[in-house]
Scaffold this active site. Sequence first.
Site: not given
Length: 287
Positions: A132, A135, A206
Amino acid sequence: MTSFLKTTLLLIAMTGLLMFIGDLLGGQRGVAIFFVIAAAMNFFSYWFSDKIVLRAYNAQELDAQSEPELYSIVNELAHAASIPMPRLYLIDSDTPNAFATGRNANHAAVAVTRGIMRICTRDELKGVIGHELSHVTNRDILTSSIVATMAGAIMMIGTMIRWGALFGLGSRDNEEGSGLEGLLIGGILAPIAATLIQLAISRTREYQADASGASLTHHPLYLASALRKLEAANERMPLEASPSTAHLFIVNPLSATGIARLFSTHPPIDERIHRLERMSSGQTAIG
């Protein structure tokens, strides 16, 4: 610059899609009205998309006192990634999942479900948080957050158009509109177009976040182990998530079987795990 260009192109695509809907509804006047709507949505998406998404899942902010172990993992990895400590949120759901949102590293947030904290070990949580935070460092959280907001609005408008067509809206063709047939086409194609935009930005990011996160933790198998657990749990008990925000999560929160997998916002878990295992064995497997 790449992130800025991606976000700009995304906003242009979403604005064009809304103007297309406006043309179907009211010709040139509809185009003008929906251009104004798109401009307002772009403004609110840029500044408030993270708050909109977090509120949609009733996420509650956490601190070091309420969840010390999770907080320490996020703080440790944020320091390793040389970014400010993001705000941390909890979603009250037994389905294990997580996502990051925000417009930049200084305004980032990471949300986890209660379920992911229950089934994952500390090492697996590090793998998830590393993904995460990647990102954030890869600068794609703004793009993803805007897509969530805009796609949700477009899907809602598409639903309204379809219901309107069923109840006679656009039943008369005229110079300012496209008639019933045009409305039905727009009501069906608009949500599909929004989904395709989600797919275009989601699958590659992803893979990139998996690779970057594995590099951040120095242990690709942490994330691989977590992904196995998350996939199995989400197949048994899908999260009550909106399709417009599904691409934000680390694994697809929606049930996707058969042909639905072709339209999944996420790449196959088996392939993601395979790439992480190759990284662990010393082979590069980025995007």
